[in-house]
Design a protein around this motif. Structure first.
Motif, mmCIF file in Angstrom:
data_model
loop_
_atom_site.group_PDB
_atom_site.id
_atom_site.type_symbol
_atom_site.label_atom_id
_atom_site.label_comp_id
_atom_site.label_asym_id
_atom_site.label_seq_id
_atom_site.Cartn_x
_atom_site.Cartn_y
_atom_site.Cartn_z
ATOM 1 N N ASP A 1 0.835 -1.204 0.000
ATOM 2 C CA ASP A 1 0.000 0.000 0.000
ATOM 3 C C ASP A 1 0.867 1.251 0.000
ATOM 4 O O ASP A 1 0.529 2.263 0.609
ATOM 5 C CB ASP A 1 -0.921 0.004 1.228
ATOM 6 N N VAL B 1 3.081 4.618 -1.135
ATOM 7 C CA VAL B 1 2.776 5.893 -1.800
ATOM 8 C C VAL B 1 4.051 6.380 -2.477
ATOM 9 O O VAL B 1 5.131 6.368 -1.874
ATOM 10 C CB VAL B 1 2.271 6.937 -0.786
ATOM 11 N N LYS C 1 0.423 5.509 -6.651
ATOM 12 C CA LYS C 1 -0.350 6.724 -6.395
ATOM 13 C C LYS C 1 0.457 7.667 -5.512
ATOM 14 O O LYS C 1 1.210 7.239 -4.634
ATOM 15 C CB LYS C 1 -1.672 6.385 -5.715
ATOM 16 N N ASP C 2 0.291 8.970 -5.761
ATOM 17 C CA ASP C 2 0.985 9.936 -4.919
ATOM 18 C C ASP C 2 0.151 10.255 -3.685
ATOM 19 O O ASP C 2 -0.880 9.618 -3.435
ATOM 20 C CB ASP C 2 1.323 11.196 -5.723
ATOM 21 N N LEU C 3 0.592 11.228 -2.908
ATOM 22 C CA LEU C 3 -0.098 11.555 -1.650
ATOM 23 C C LEU C 3 -1.536 12.007 -1.867
ATOM 24 O O LEU C 3 -2.384 11.861 -0.988
ATOM 25 C CB LEU C 3 0.686 12.635 -0.899
ATOM 26 N N SER C 4 -1.817 12.539 -3.042
ATOM 27 C CA SER C 4 -3.176 12.980 -3.345
ATOM 28 C C SER C 4 -4.043 11.851 -3.906
ATOM 29 O O SER C 4 -5.207 12.069 -4.232
ATOM 30 C CB SER C 4 -3.134 14.147 -4.348
ATOM 31 N N GLY C 5 -3.468 10.652 -4.032
ATOM 32 C CA GLY C 5 -4.215 9.518 -4.571
ATOM 33 C C GLY C 5 -4.230 9.454 -6.082
ATOM 34 O O GLY C 5 -4.950 8.639 -6.668
ATOM 35 N N LYS C 6 -3.409 10.277 -6.728
ATOM 36 C CA LYS C 6 -3.384 10.322 -8.192
ATOM 37 C C LYS C 6 -2.306 9.380 -8.728
ATOM 38 O O LYS C 6 -1.197 9.345 -8.210
ATOM 39 C CB LYS C 6 -3.110 11.751 -8.651
ATOM 40 N N LEU C 7 -2.651 8.640 -9.753
ATOM 41 C CA LEU C 7 -1.696 7.775 -10.427
ATOM 42 C C LEU C 7 -1.522 8.262 -11.860
ATOM 43 O O LEU C 7 -2.449 8.178 -12.677
ATOM 44 C CB LEU C 7 -2.167 6.313 -10.429
ATOM 45 N N SER D 1 2.955 -1.296 -5.669
ATOM 46 C CA SER D 1 1.847 -0.586 -5.015
ATOM 47 C C SER D 1 0.695 -0.384 -5.989
ATOM 48 O O SER D 1 -0.283 0.277 -5.658
ATOM 49 C CB SER D 1 2.334 0.771 -4.484
#
Length: 812
Positions: free
Chosen positions: A272, A274, A375-381, A413
């Protein structure tokens, strides 16, 4: 009547009688005639050919054995002959005059600081340099730097890894020889411009990662004669090369099957993590998970003899992730100095951690591959995966996934379904998506692999042999393998599910199609035996002339192999049962004792943190050498636990149970049944740790041991559920139902480490005053129903409490 008379006149009276009396059906007439004709014709044909008439298997196999010995001796003599051929025959060091080429060399060697450069020294040795060094190993840059322009030409210049040498660097070296041999793989890494600028603004792509043309590309385009080397030796399991063979080499590579009915060489680990895009470009959780796995494997390897210890390596997508894992491994080495043995530079293959750009040419037994991106901290992949997005990026992926000899562990991840090909046109990204799918589902993910690792018999001869062996009670599988080369017949081990007792080679089309006697009678079998196969041979002439005797001989050989296998197994069990100074109490056995490297490891039921058991149960555990006990005889600790453990009639599971068949466990047609069973178990037990899922499947098939092959097959079939990784362990969830907190379901014969963090958080939530108690962790363990609190359990529960606090404060 006229037809009957014509048939009788041709000697077919018995055939017409069989048709008239109904002993032979009309539709089978042609087959019966052909079989009868061949039985009549074959002895006559064999008698007419002296080599066939006088064929004796023992004599033929003795010739093959003698050929192997002579061929091996010839190779040894060839090496000695080369050494003799290049012997310089120069005088002794003290027997040369000062004013001579060798005198100059002797003088420079005697000086503390040489007075001339290497280039000048070589220029001063025009007649003796090639005698002293008939074979020189140099890079193109070294050739230009140290060899004078007028130096005598070499007979042959050989380029290795030519795909990584630029054309302009190679030209000078080519000019130094009368002939050039350019060796390389066009599907691997090209040269890289380490200081050039890229044509993209992608922040995740290093500034130096720009591909350049190679001498291999130029040689291929110019139409030089090419010779393909298609035999693949590195991978001990075909699944390690199957993806590349399918996507990059058009299935041309000849690979060799593993002596197991299933495969676990490629394993997928979902984390999981990031991805810190633009802030370090690392995936910290993924790095820590990989480091934990490596540390565990290194500790396990320390218990093995030094010559049996596997070698390890790590591949990352970028330099930043590489450096992070190196730092984490350094910390592990400081904590456990014994691990230093694996990192010593004097080792032939120490532990390595490299990125995509510098891993080519390296290989290890066990490789860990960090996908890094997610995914980054904002949840964007984003659909940016570094250099893989560039033209030719798929070559970097090909290099990365073909470095392992025995195992490839993929840590990611993201999963394949998260990569949206509609947002990118990169072939590298397309292949990355396909590879993640392959790592999760295995060879079934490759197009054209519906048949799996077995095919139909290659000839009626093989069919006859297979049927005869089945009649003797052996389980026989035909055409084992996934490439152009296959083992003709595989005999499944009766005692070890998932393993072959032996392979049987028949002299069919594959045998006769070999290019040379060395390929046919030495190299191929040597590679198979190196992979762990026991090989027996059946010769067609021997079978046709005396099938009964040949069958009896092969049956006896298989029986002998089985008895030896059982003797080895018994010896290993006796050694394992023998008391040692390190023997501990049963309730001190750790739940971390699953040996991934053992030939047939088992999941042992850990007794620490378990509900209290009766004395009889503990004695039984000792008598069975701590093997995993699949019987449910543990005594519950309370009426609540009894209720939790009482059998519940679940209609779906009952329906699946009626279809369970241990005999078909590894059959491809049984996969659907296993998946249904796994789905129902997960529906009842979610979240369930992967080893508990394996135990549950094994119980329902009536097995007393859950070995490595059973585990690997179960986990491969668990494709319809969702996997979440916690501290390096996979927990299986009902798809779409993953939540941070779920209700606590009681111990249910589980240790603390076998319970998902989400369940423990559910228990913590139900105890609002827990943090106000004197020893919250101790009280939490009592609420869980644990009879004792070990240091390991306390550490785990403290992590869960910290996680709950972060969850409540919104930090997670």
């Amino acid at each position: 009547m006229s037809v009957r008379k014509r048939a009788e006149s041709q000697g077919l009276g018995s055939l017409t009688t069989a048709l008239e009396t109904g002993q032979l059906a009309v539709e089978h007439t042609m087959v019966a005639f052909q079989q009868a004709y061949m039985r009549w014709w074959l002895p006559l044909a064999i008698d007419q050919r002296p080599k066939l008439r006088h064929f004796a298997y023992w004599e033929h196999e003795d010739r093959i054995s003698r050929f192997r010995e002579l061929d091996k001796a010839a190779q040894t003599l060839a090496a000695e002959q080369v050494i003799r051929a290049v012997a310089h025959g120069l005088p002794a060091r003290d027997g040369v005059p000062r004013k001579s080429e060798l005198g100059t060399l002797r003088h420079q060697l005697s000086l503390q600081r040489p007075s001339i450069s290497i280039r000048e020294l070589i220029r001063a040795l025009p007649g003796t340099f090639t005698k002293l060094s008939p074979c020189v190993l140099m890079s193109p840059l070294s050739i230009a730097q140290y060899l004078p322009a007028d130096h005598a030409q070499f007979d042959v210049v050989i380029f290795d890894e030519a795909s990584q040498i630029t054309t302009w660097d190679a030209i000078g070296a080519i000019a130094r020889g009368r002939q050039s041999v350019i060796v390389g793989d066009p599907k691997q890494l090209p040269p890289t411009n380490f200081f050039g600028r890229t044509e993209t603004d992608d922040e995740d792509l290093e500034q130096y990662e720009k591909d350049l043309p190679s001498i291999l590309d130029e040689a291929s385009a110019s139409g030089l004669p090419a010779l393909g080397l298609n035999w693949h030796y590195r991978s001990k399991d075909e699944t390690l090369i199957a993806f590349s063979n399918h996507h990059y080499y058009g299935g041309r590579l000849v690979t060799f099957p593993s002596p197991s009915t299933g495969s676990s060489a490629v394993r997928f680990h979902k984390t999981d993590g990031v991805y810190a895009r633009g802030k370090g470009r690392t995936n910290e959780l993924e790095a820590k998970t990989i480091t934990a796995h490596i540390a565990k494997r290194l500790v396990e390897a320390l218990t093995m003899p030094e010559h049996e210890r596997p070698t390890f390596g790590v591949i990352t997508f970028n330099v930043q992730q590489q450096e992070l894992i190196l730092d984490l491994l350094d910390a592990e080495r400081r904590k456990n100095p014994k691990l230093e043995w694996f990192f010593e530079e004097k080792r032939d293959e120490p532990v390595i951690v490299k990125n995509l750009e510098n891993i080519q040419g390296d290989e290890r037994d066990v490789m860990f591959f960090s996908i890094t991106f997610g995914k980054d901290l904002s949840g964007k992949l984003t659909m940016s995966f570094g250099a893989v997005n560039n033209e030719g990026g798929e070559k970097r992926l090909n290099v990365a996934i073909t470095r392992a000899r025995s195992e490839l562990h993929v840590f990611a991840s993201i999963t394949s379904d998260m990569i949206d090909l509609g947002r990118t046109r990169s072939l590298g990204v397309r292949h990355l998506k396909a590879f993640l799918d392959y790592a999760q589902r295995g060879p079934v993910a490759l197009a054209g692999h519906d048949e799996g690792s077995m095919g139909p018999a290659e000839s009626p001869f093989e069919e006859a042999v297979a049927e005869a062996l089945r009649n003797e009670g052996w389980e026989v599988r035909t055409q084992i393998g996934v490439s152009g080369f296959r083992v003709d017949l595989g005999i499944v081990h009766p005692d070890r599910a998932g393993a072959y007792l032996a392979g049987i080679e028949c002299d069919g089309a594959t045998y006769h199609g070999s290019a040379s006697a060395r390929d046919r009678d030495r190299t191929r079998e040597a590679v198979l035996r190196g992979h762990g196969w026991e090989i027996l041979r059946i010769w067609s002439t021997d079978w046709f002339t005396n099938a009964t005797e040949t069958l009896a001989r092969v049956d006896a050989a298989l029986t002998d192999l089985l008895e030896k296998s059982r003797a080895r197994q018994e010896e290993e069990q006796n050694l394992a049962a023998a008391p040692t100074s390190e023997t501990q109490e049963v309730d001190q056995v750790s739940d971390e004792n699953f040996d991934l490297l053992a030939d047939e490891p088992v999941f042992d039921l850990p007794n620490e943190d378990k509900p209290r058991q009766s004395t009889n149960t503990l004695l039984e555990a000792n008598e069975k050498d701590e093997d995993f006990l699949l019987s449910e005889e543990s005594v519950p600790t309370s009426p609540i636990d009894t209720a939790a453990r009482a059998p519940v009639s679940t209609t779906p599971l009952e329906r699946v149970a009626a279809k369970l068949d241990p005999e078909r466990f590894y059959d491809s047609g049984y996969v659907a049944t296993l998946r249904t069973l796994i789905d129902e178990i997960v529906q009842d037990e979610s979240p369930i740790r992967e080893d508990l899922l394996v135990r549950a499947v094994a119980r329902r098939h009536g097995w007393q041991r859950a070995g490595r092959r059973i585990r690997e097959h179960v986990l491969r079939c668990a494709s319809g559920v969702e996997i979440q990784e916690e501290d390096g362990r996979g927990f299986y969830w009902i798809p779409g139902n993953v939540t941070p907190i779920v209700p606590y379901r009681g111990l249910k014969d589980r240790s603390a480490r076998e319970i998902s963090r989400a369940e423990i958080l559910g228990l913590i939530k139900s105890l609002p005053n827990l943090s106000n108690l004197e020893d919250p962790t101790k009280e939490l363990s009592l609420a869980m129903g644990l009879s004792r609190l070990t240091e390991d359990t306390r550490a785990y529960l403290n992590l869960c409490r910290d996680h709950y606090a972060q969850l409540q404060s919104g930090q997670i």
